[in-house]
Design a protein around this motif. Sequence first.
Motif: not given
Length: 46
Positions: A5-7, A12-18, A30-37
């Motif tokens: 698979v490819v991920v 970013g500072g306000t959100s993380t998307r995968a 897919t997934g979404r979470a808070g900032g991860g910077n």
Amino acid sequence: MSGTVVVGLDIGGTSTRATVLGLDGQRLGTGRAGGGNPTSHGAERA
């Protein structure tokens, strides 16, 4: 699920998307979470 698979990540500072794609281009998840910077949130929290 098995195989290769490819991920893709947008961390970013306000959100993380995968997203996860199979090699045929099919979106597997897919997934979404808070900032991860670490610059915005510090290394421990990020």
